[in-house]
Design a protein around this motif. Structure first.
Motif, PDB file in Angstrom:
ATOM      1  N   GLY A 102       0.818  -1.204   0.000  1.00 51.46           N
ATOM      2  CA  GLY A 102       0.000   0.000   0.000  1.00 51.46           C
ATOM      3  C   GLY A 102       0.852   1.253   0.000  1.00 51.46           C
ATOM      4  N   ASP A 137      -2.222  -3.279  -0.901  1.00 52.30           N
ATOM      5  CA  ASP A 137      -3.018  -4.005   0.090  1.00 52.30           C
ATOM      6  C   ASP A 137      -4.370  -3.346   0.364  1.00 52.30           C
ATOM      7  N   PHE A 138      -4.609  -2.167  -0.227  1.00 48.52           N
ATOM      8  CA  PHE A 138      -5.945  -1.587  -0.065  1.00 48.52           C
ATOM      9  C   PHE A 138      -6.912  -2.131  -1.105  1.00 48.52           C
ATOM     10  N   LYS A 139      -6.437  -3.118  -1.862  1.00 51.32           N
ATOM     11  CA  LYS A 139      -7.310  -3.792  -2.822  1.00 51.32           C
ATOM     12  C   LYS A 139      -7.162  -5.296  -2.624  1.00 51.32           C
TER      13      LYS A 139
END
Ligand code: SF4
Lengths: 468, 548
Positions: A102, A137-139
Motif C-alpha cells: 500500500g 493491500d488496499f485492494k
C-alpha cells in the motif's frame, strides 16, 4: 446459487482477510533459492514473516525495501536498488520476487521502470530474474496476490518453445492454488507419479515449506521448483490448474506455450476425485492403479461411517473463495447444510457455493450469522478460535493462518485419501463435542422433540430455564 | 497535539536515556535507530511497537486505521494475558479500500469509531495511525477529538505510522499518547502509601501474576501496570502512585521520566529476571516507598520475604547445577534481557558463549562486562548463518532467543528456548527462574537430540553392500566357519564353558541329564542349567547333523 453480498461496515472486526502482498510473497516461496521482497515499510514484512513462521513453524525468507517516511516522499527507486543489490550480495538467490505494498502504491512507484533502470546500471544482475507483481493491500486479498504472482511467473519465467519443439506427454505442469497445503501437493505428486506422469508444480511449496531438516543453512528458500525447471514448462503435455484462482495463470501458460490445460475447481470429495483420476488415466493412457480402487472404496466407506455424524450439521464457514468453495461443496455433498459463508474477496466460484448467501466480510459477520442462524459446526482459520469459544460449537481449523495447532503444512484434503482423513477428522470433532457438551439429561427428550434446528441451538438456555 | 515530527524529535532527545546522555547535543536528535538497510532489515515498524505497548490494556478497543496489512496480518498474535475483559483481543480495523485512499479515510474512521461505541461501549478507544492514511494526510488527531466530543468518551489518537521508525520508537510514541491524552485524566477511588506503577510490563504468559503475590504479601498495590493486564481507568489515574518501576528500559522510559517531572513519582529501572534482580527490584521498591513516606518497617518485611524466596529458589535450582556443568548457552536477545538472563543462567551454573548486545544500552553492556568479566561474549550483530554454524559445530549446547531465530537452532538439531514475546512459559520472579532452569534442563537432556543428530544408517548404501561381504554373512554361506563360530560361543556367564565342549561331552558319553554334564565338564549348572537342558532335548545335537 448463492447471492454474493458485501459487508457494509466502516470497521472490520476480527479480520478474516490477509493482505495481498503477502499472498504474492507466499507464491515466491515455492521457487527454489528465491527471496521474496516486499517493496514497502519494514513493518509489513515483519508482520508477514511472523504470520508465516507461526503457521509453518519454519524459517521463512522474506525481505523488505525498508521504506521510511523520507524515502516514501522521494520515491522508492533507491531503496529498491539497494535492496536488490544487498540481497544479491548476501543471500545469492536464484530469483527475487518483488511485491508492492500500500505504501509504495499510494505513492505510485513505477517498479517496472525502476527495474529496467537498475538492470542498466548493474550489469552483474543480468542473469538474475526479477519478477515484479503489483499488489496494493488496499485492494483485493491474499488469494489475489498469489494468483497475480503465479500469472507473472508464467509470463516472465516460462520460455516460449521453439516452433518444432516436441512436447513430452508424460510431463505435466501443475498450477496449485494457495489453498493447497504442502501436504496436498505431496499427495498430488504421488497420485500423478502413480500414473507414470512427471509433474512440475508452479509454485512448489511442498519442498520449501513442508518442514524438513535441511543439511545446510540457506538464507533463501530451501526447496521448490527451480527457475530452470519453470523455463522448460512449455515441453509438458498438459497443464493442470487447481482452484479457479489459477485460471488466469493456466490461460497465460496456454497462450505462451500452447500447452492445453484442464482446470479442477475442487479436489476434495468423491466426485471431484473421480473426475481427477479419470482424467489422469485418460492423459497417461494407463488404467487406474489398484491402489486407487482401494482408496476409493475406503473413502466410500468413510462417507458411510461419517454421514451419521456430519449429515444435517449446520455449517458456518469462513475462508478464501477457493477453499470455501472446495470445503463447503464437499461437506454439502455429505449432507451438511451450508448456512453461513463468509469470504475475503470476489471470485467466480462464489455464486456456486451451495448456500443462499456468501458474504465478503469479517469474522464478526461469520460469528453473528452463525449465532443467529443456529450453526453447530464452525470452519475457518485459527483466528476463529475466539468466536468458536463464544459459540461453544465444534471448530475445525482450515486454511491460513493456523498458528495455534501444529502440523498445518501437512493437512490434506485432496483426493480419495485426503478427503477420507478430512471427514474423519471433522466427524470426530462432532462426536467429541456431543460427548462433552450434549450428554443426555432427563429433559433431553423435550429438546430433541422440538420442531426446528434453530431451537436446538438454544438447548442450554432452555434446560436452564424452568419448563413452564 | 504536537506534530508527529516534533514528537519524534522529542523522543530521540530523551534525557532519561543513558545512551543519549553520553552523546553530543546534535547527535542526540538523530536518535539511536540505525539507518535501515533495504534488503537486510528485519523487525517491526513503529505501529507494531505502539500496538505492543498498548494492546495489553484489556478493556479498551484498539482500532487500527489503515489498509488490511497492518491489522489483518498481525492481530491475535500477542501472548499477554488478561484477568478480566477480553475486548483487547478483538481486531478492529478500518480496512481502507482504494476509494478511501483516493478520497481520504477520515469519514470511514469516524464511522468506525461510532460503530465500536454502539456495539461494545468500551471505556475508551485507542486509534492507531498507520502508513497509508498518514501519507494521504488523514488527521486522526482531529477525528479523535471530534469523536471524543460527540460520543462523550475518550478516543485516543496514537500517532504511529510504521515508516517513521522502529518498533522501539513506536513503544515511545505509544507512551507519548498516554502522557498527552490519558495519564492524569481521572482520579483513583482511594490511594495508599504503597501504590506503585509498573511501566513497560506486558504480562506475557501471565508473568506478572508470578510476582504479584509477593507484592500482595508486602501490601504493595499495583495502582497501574502499563500496560500488562491494565484497565483504562487505572492508567488514567496512575499519576497518584508513590513510586514506579520501569520493567523494560527500552520501551517507555519517556513515560517514567515525564511522570517523575510532572507528578514527582520517582522511578528506577529493574527486572524480575533472575534471583538477584528480583531481590534488587523488591528492595528498591520498598526503599522508594519508604522515602516517599511509607513506614520504615516496610524495609525489614521486604528483606524477610527476599530471604525466604531466595532460599527457596536456590534450593530448587541446586540439583540442576551438576547437570549443567560444562554446558554452554548462546543468548540472542536484546535490551535488559541480554544481562538479566545472563545473570539467571550463571546462577544455574551454565556457561555463556555469547550474548547479543545489538539493542542494548551502554549501561546494559557495562553490566554484561561485570557479569562475564570480559567483552568477548558480546555480539554486536550475528547473521543467522553464523549462529547456525556455532550450533552445528556444537560450540553452544543451547540457544535462547526470540521466535524468529528459533529455526536456526532447531534446524541445526540443537536445543532452543523461547525467551521473547511468543513464549508460553512465564520466567519472571523467583518461580520463573526455577521454571527457566527446568525448561533448559528439559530441553538440553531430551533424548530426542541423540536420535536426530544421528544420520540415517542407510545414507551410505556402500555400507549395506559391505555388510553382504562381512564375516557374519560369510559364515552363513560357509558351514565350516559357521560351525566353529557357533561352537565357540560361551553358554554360561558363571564359567567359561563353550557350546562345543558341552555338545562333545553329551555326544561322546551319551549324557542325558544336567547332572551328568556337570560331571563331565566344567559347567556349574547355575545360570546355564536351562541352556544345557535345551541342548539335551535337541538330540542328536544339531552340530553333528551338520557335520555328518
Ligand atoms: S509499516 Fe506501515 S503499512 Fe506496514 S504494517 Fe507498519 S504501519 Fe502498516
Amino acid at each position: 446459487m448463492a447471492v454474493v453480498t458485501t459487508s457494509k461496515k466502516a470497521c472490520a472486526v476480527n479480520p478474516l482477510k490477509m493482505s495481498q502482498p503477502i499472498g504474492g510473497a507466499f507464491a515466491f516461496m515455492g521457487l527454489r533459492e528465491a527471496m521474496p521482497l516486499l517493496h514497502g515499510s519494514q513493518g509489513c514484512t515483519s508482520f508477514g514473516l511472523t504470520l508465516f513462521v507461526r503457521h509453518f513453524k519454519e524459517a521463512v525468507p522474506l525481505q523488505t525495501t525498508a521504506m521510511t517516511e523520507v524515502t516514501t516522499v522521494l520515491g522508492g527507486y533507491e531503496n529498491l536498488e539497494q535492496a536488490i543489490l544487498n540481497i544479491f550480495l548476501r543471500a545469492k538467490p536464484k530469483i527475487i520476487g518483488i511485491c508492492s505494498t500500500g505504501v509504495t502504491e499510494t505513492n505510485g512507484d513505477d517498479v517496472d521502470a525502476y527495474i529496467k533502470l537498475i538492470r542498466d546500471k548493474h550489469p552483474q544482475l543480468a542473469r538474475l530474474p526479477l519478477v515484479f507483481v503489483s499488489t496494493p493491500d488496499f485492494k483485493d486479498a491474499f488469494q489475489d496476490g498469489w494468483e497475480k504472482a503465479v500469472s507473472r511467473m508464467v509470463e516472465v519465467l516460462v520460455d516460449t518453445p521453439a516452433v518444432e519443439a516436441l512436447r513430452d506427454p508424460a510431463r505435466v505442469n501443475v498450477l496449485p492454488g494457495c489453498h493447497l497445503t504442502p501436504g496436498d501437493l505431496d499427495e498430488l505428486r504421488i497420485i500423478l507419479e502413480d500414473f507414470g506422469l512427471q509433474p512440475s508444480f508452479l509454485p512448489d511449496l511442498a519442498a520449501s515449506l513442508d518442514g524438513h531438516v535441511p543439511d545446510e543453512f540457506t538464507p533463501t528458500t530451501i526447496g521448490g521448483i527451480g527457475v530452470d525447471e519453470v523455463a522448460v514448462m512449455a515441453g509438458a503435455g498438459w497443464t493442470i490448474a487447481i482452484g479457479s484462482q489459477m485460471r488466469r495463470a493456466a490461460e497465460a501458460m496456454q497462450a505462451k506455450t500452447g500447452v492445453p490445460f484442464r482446470l479442477f475447481e475442487r479436489l476434495s470429495g468423491l466426485l471431484p476425485s473421480d473426475e481427477f483420476i479419470a482424467f489422469l488415466s485418460e492423459i497417461s493412457g494407463r488404467p487406474v492403479p489398484t491402489k486407487y480402487r482401494r482408496q476409493r472404496g475406503q473413502l466410500a466407506d468413510a462417507m458411510l461411517d461419517t454421514h451419521f455424524h456430519i449429515g444435517g450439521r449446520r455449517l458456518a464457514i469462513g475462508a478464501e473463495p477457493d477453499l470455501l468453495f472446495d470445503l463447503s461443496s464437499m461437506l454439502h455433498d455429505m449432507g451438511v447444510q451450508v448456512i453461513a459463508a463468509v469470504t475475503t474477496t470476489r471470485s467466480t466460484v462464489l455464486e456456486r457455493v451451495p448456500t443462499d448467501e456468501v458474504r465478503i466480510g469479517d469474522l464478526e459477520d461469520l460469528e453473528e450469522l452463525a449465532k443467529s442462524k443456529g450453526c453447530d459446526l464452525l470452519i475457518t482459520h485459527s483466528h476463529g478460535r475466539q468466536a468458536a469459544a463464544r459459540l461453544k460449537i465444534p471448530f475445525y481449523r482450515a486454511g491460513f493462518p493456523m498458528f495455534d495447532r501444529l502440523g498445518a503444512g501437512h493437512h490434506k484434503s485432496v483426493g480419495y485419501r485426503g478427503t477420507r482423513d478430512l471427514i474423519f477428522a471433522i466427524a470426530n470433532l462432532v462426536i467429541e463435542d456431543r460427548e462433552q457438551n450434549h450428554g443426555p439429561t432427563p429433559d433431553t427428550w423435550r429438546i430433541s422433540n422440538l420442531p426446528s434446528a434453530a431451537c436446538r441451538r438454544s438447548f442450554k438456555d432452555r434446560t436452564e430455564r424452568p419448563i413452564a | 497535539m504536537s506534530s508527529l515530527p516534533a514528537t519524534v524529535r522529542d523522543i530521540f532527545n530523551e534525557p532519561g536515556c543513558a545512551q543519549n546522555r553520553s552523546k553530543l547535543e546534535n547527535e542526540r536528535r538523530k536518535g539511536c535507530t540505525k539507518q535501515l538497510q533495504p534488503g537486510s532489515a528485519a523487525g517491526g515498524c513503529a505501529f507494531d511497537g505502539a500496538k505492543i505497548a498498548l494492546q495489553p490494556f484489556t478493556d479498551v478497543a484498539h482500532l487500527v486505521h489503515g489498509p488490511i496489512s497492518c491489522e489483518g496480518n498481525s492481530w491475535d498474535n500477542r501472548g499477554s494475558v488478561s484477568s478480566g475483559s477480553d475486548l483487547w483481543r478483538t481486531g478492529f480495523t478500518t480496512d481502507m479500500n482504494e476509494t478511501d485512499v483516493v478520497f481520504g479515510g477520515e469519514k470511514r474512521l469516524f464511522k468506525a469509531i461510532k460503530q465500536i461505541v454502539d456495539k461494545c461501549d468500551p471505556p475508551a478507544i485507542f486509534v492507531y495511525q498507520t502508513c497509508v492514511p498518514a501519507m494521504i494526510g488523514d488527521d486522526i488527531g482531529a477525528v479523535c477529538k471530534a469523536a471524543t466530543r460527540k460520543f462523550g468518551k475518550p478516543v485516543i489518537p496514537v500517532n504511529s505510522p510504521g515508516f517513521v521508525g522502529s518498533k522501539n520508537l513506536g513503544n515511545k510514541l505509544a507512551g507519548e499518547a498516554l502522557l498527552e491524552h490519558v495519564i492524569g485524566t481521572q482520579e483513583p477511588d482511594y490511594t495508599t502509601p504503597y501504590d506503585i506503577n509498573l511501566i513497560g510490563e506486558y504480562n506475557l504468559s501471565g508473568e506478572l501474576w508470578q510476582v504479584k503475590p509477593l507484592f500482595d504479601e508486602l501490601g504493595i498495590r499495583i495502582l497501574s501496570c502499563i500496560s500488562g493486564d491494565g484497565k483504562f481507568r487505572e492508567v488514567a489515574s496512575s499519576h497518584r502512585a508513590r513510586a514506579a518501576m520501569m520493567v523494560c528500559s527500552r520501551s517507555m522510559i519517556n513515560v517514567a521520566r515525564k511522570m517523575r517531572e510532572r507528578y514527582e513519582i520517582p522511578f528506577f529501572e529493574g527486572s524480575f529476571y533472575g534471583i538477584q534482580d528480583s531481590s534488587d527490584s523488591l528492595r528498591e521498591i520498598a526503599r522508594l516507598l519508604v522515602e516517599r513516606g511509607a513506614p520504615g518497617h516496610m524495609i525489614e518485611r521486604t528483606e524477610a520475604v527476599i530471604a525466604r524466596e531466595e532460599a527457596l529458589a536456590r534450593a530448587a535450582i541446586e540439583p540442576y547445577k551438576p547437570r549443567f556443568k560444562g554446558k554452554k548457552a548462546l543468548l540472542i536477545t536484546g535490551g535488559v534481557k541480554s544481562w538479566s538472563i545472563v545473570a539467571a543462567l550463571q546462577e544455574a551454573g551454565l556457561e555463556l558463549v555469547g550474548t547479543s548486545v545489538k539493542k542494548s544500552t551502554k549501561e546494559d553492556k557495562e553490566r554484561i562486562r561485570e557479569l562475564t568479566g570480559q567483552d568477548a561474549h558480546m555480539i554486536e550483530d550475528m547473521p543467522p548463518r553464523e549462529m547456525y554454524k556455532i550450533l552445528k559445530d556444537a560450540k553452544a549446547d543451547i540457544m535462547l532467543s526470540g521466535g524468529k531465530s528459533q529455526f536456526v537452532a532447531l534446524k541445526a538439531a540443537m536445543p532452543w528456548l523461547d525467551i521473547n514475546q511468543e513464549r508460553c512459559h512465564a520466567y519472571m520472579g523467583y518461580l520463573g527462574m526455577i521454571k527457566l532452569v527446568e525448561e533448559i534442563d528439559r530441553s538440553l537432556f531430551n533424548p530426542m537430540w541423540k536420535q536426530l543428530r544421528r544420520p540415517a544408517p542407510w545414507i551410505e548404501p556402500a555400507r549395506a553392500i559391505g555388510q553382504m561381504h562381512s564375516p557374519a554373512a560369510a559364515s552363513i554361506s560357509d558351514p565350516a566357519i559357521d560351525k566353529t563360530e557357533r561352537r565357540a560361543k560361551k553358554i554360561c556367564v558363571c564359567n567359561t564353558v563353550d557350546l562345543g565342549t558341552i555338545e562333545d561331552a553329551i555326544y561322546s558319553h551319551g549324557l542325558t541329564s544336567v547332572e551328568a554334564v556337570r560331571q563331565h565338564t566344567n559347567a556349574i549348572g547355575g545360570c546355564c542349567k536351562r541352556r544345557i537342558e535345551d541342548i539335551l532335548q535337541s538330540s542328536p545335537p544339531p552340530v553333528l547333523q551338520a557335520a555328518e
